[in-house]
Design an enzyme around this catalytic site. Structure first.
Site, PDB file in Angstrom:
ATOM      1  N   GLU A  20       0.866  -1.189   0.000  1.00 24.63           N
ATOM      2  CA  GLU A  20       0.000   0.000   0.000  1.00 24.63           C
ATOM      3  C   GLU A  20       0.894   1.227   0.000  1.00 24.63           C
ATOM      4  O   GLU A  20       1.717   1.407   0.901  1.00 24.63           O
ATOM      5  CB  GLU A  20      -0.952   0.062   1.191  1.00 24.63           C
ATOM      6  CG  GLU A  20      -1.860   1.279   1.063  1.00 24.63           C
ATOM      7  CD  GLU A  20      -2.807   1.516   2.228  1.00 24.63           C
ATOM      8  OE1 GLU A  20      -3.702   2.370   2.060  1.00 24.63           O
ATOM      9  OE2 GLU A  20      -2.639   0.895   3.285  1.00 24.63           O
ATOM     10  N   GLU A  35       4.890   4.817   3.858  1.00 26.48           N
ATOM     11  CA  GLU A  35       4.386   6.129   4.272  1.00 26.48           C
ATOM     12  C   GLU A  35       5.566   7.073   4.461  1.00 26.48           C
ATOM     13  O   GLU A  35       6.485   6.772   5.216  1.00 26.48           O
ATOM     14  CB  GLU A  35       3.585   6.007   5.567  1.00 26.48           C
ATOM     15  CG  GLU A  35       3.057   7.306   6.107  1.00 26.48           C
ATOM     16  CD  GLU A  35       2.215   8.083   5.091  1.00 26.48           C
ATOM     17  OE1 GLU A  35       2.526   9.274   4.868  1.00 26.48           O
ATOM     18  OE2 GLU A  35       1.262   7.514   4.536  1.00 26.48           O
ATOM     19  N   ASP A  61      10.041   7.230   1.083  1.00 29.14           N
ATOM     20  CA  ASP A  61       9.462   7.652  -0.189  1.00 29.14           C
ATOM     21  C   ASP A  61       9.121   6.417  -1.024  1.00 29.14           C
ATOM     22  O   ASP A  61       9.996   5.584  -1.299  1.00 29.14           O
ATOM     23  CB  ASP A  61      10.467   8.538  -0.923  1.00 29.14           C
ATOM     24  CG  ASP A  61       9.929   9.153  -2.196  1.00 29.14           C
ATOM     25  OD1 ASP A  61       9.113   8.510  -2.890  1.00 29.14           O
ATOM     26  OD2 ASP A  61      10.333  10.282  -2.515  1.00 29.14           O
ATOM     27  N   ASP A  82      -3.008  12.327  -1.844  1.00 34.95           N
ATOM     28  CA  ASP A  82      -3.186  13.776  -1.755  1.00 34.95           C
ATOM     29  C   ASP A  82      -3.247  14.366  -3.156  1.00 34.95           C
ATOM     30  O   ASP A  82      -2.334  14.160  -3.958  1.00 34.95           O
ATOM     31  CB  ASP A  82      -2.022  14.387  -0.971  1.00 34.95           C
ATOM     32  CG  ASP A  82      -2.261  15.835  -0.593  1.00 34.95           C
ATOM     33  OD1 ASP A  82      -2.952  16.547  -1.354  1.00 34.95           O
ATOM     34  OD2 ASP A  82      -1.756  16.258   0.443  1.00 34.95           O
ATOM     35  N   LYS A 102      -3.227  22.895  -5.856  1.00 30.52           N
ATOM     36  CA  LYS A 102      -2.665  24.043  -6.577  1.00 30.52           C
ATOM     37  C   LYS A 102      -1.782  23.583  -7.729  1.00 30.52           C
ATOM     38  O   LYS A 102      -1.029  22.619  -7.607  1.00 30.52           O
ATOM     39  CB  LYS A 102      -1.854  24.921  -5.623  1.00 30.52           C
ATOM     40  CG  LYS A 102      -2.709  25.574  -4.559  1.00 30.52           C
ATOM     41  CD  LYS A 102      -1.868  26.438  -3.649  1.00 30.52           C
ATOM     42  CE  LYS A 102      -2.736  27.028  -2.541  1.00 30.52           C
ATOM     43  NZ  LYS A 102      -1.942  27.796  -1.592  1.00 30.52           N
TER      44      LYS A 102
END
Length: 166
Positions: A38, A63, A90, A113, A117
Site C-alpha cells: 500500500e 508512508e 518515499d 493527496d 494548486k
C-alpha cells in the site's frame, strides 16, 4: 514535562536504514505468502483490516510521514500482526531501489493527496514514473487498486494507467 520516549516498533516500523538490502520477501516476512503493497498507507487502517482478514497474505505499507507510519505500526504491534509492516520512506525510492521485478501480487493506492494548486501538482504520488515502477514489481496478472474522491485526479490516474502498455 519531557516528551515520551520513542518506542522501538521494529519489526512493524522500519526505514531504509533498517534494511540490509533489497526486499527478499520470504526472509522479510518469514514465509512464502503473496505480498501486497500500500502506497501512502497513512495511519494503516486498510493494512490492519486486510492483515486481519487475510492472514495468508503479507502487507507492506509505505508512508513518507514517519509520524503517521509509526502510528500505524503501533496498531500493528498492538494486534501482533505478523503479516503487516510499515516502511517509513518515499514510495518512489522504495519501488525503484528496494523491490525486485515481478515479486508483488498487488499494489494499493487509496486517496492520494491531490495537491490542488497547479504549482504543487508535481508533488502528486501517482505519476507516470510510479505506474512504470508498479508495472515492474507486479507479478504477471498482478493487481493495481486505486481510489480517489477527486474527480480530476481520478481522470489523471485513469489516463496514466490506460496509456501504459501493460
Amino acid at each position: 514535562m519531557m516528551p515520551a520516549p520513542r518506542i522501538d516498533l521494529r519489526p512493524y516500523f522500519l526505514t531504509f536504514d533498517d534494511l540490509p538490502g533489497p526486499f527478499r520477501w520470504a526472509e522479510f516476512f518469514g514465509n512464502q505468502n503473496p505480498v501486497e503493497i500500500e502506497i501512502g498507507a497513512g495511519r494503516g487502517m486498510y493494512l490492519v483490516n486486510a492483515g486481519l482478514k487475510h492472514p495468508d497474505r503479507n502487507y507492506l505499507g509505505i508512508e513518507i510521514d514517519f509520524k503517521e507510519g509509526r502510528r500505524a505500526a503501533t496498531r500493528f504491534a498492538k494486534r501482533e500482526l505478523p503479516n503487516v509492516r510499515m516502511l517509513g520512506g518515499d514510495a518512489q525510492v522504495a519501488l525503484a531501489d528496494w523491490m525486485e521485478t515481478s515479486t508483488v501480487s498487488a499494489v494499493h493506492v487509496y486517496f492520494p493527496d491531490p495537491w490542488w494548486k497547479r504549482r504543487h501538482k508535481k508533488r502528486r504520488v501517482f505519476t507516470e514514473d510510479l505506474v512504470q515502477q508498479i508495472d515492474r514489481i507486479l507479478l504477471p496478472r498482478g493487481l493495481l487498486h486505486i481510489w480517489t474522491d477527486v474527480q480530476e485526479y481520478f481522470a489523471v490516474m485513469s489516463e496514466l494507467v490506460e496509456q501504459h502498455p501493460a
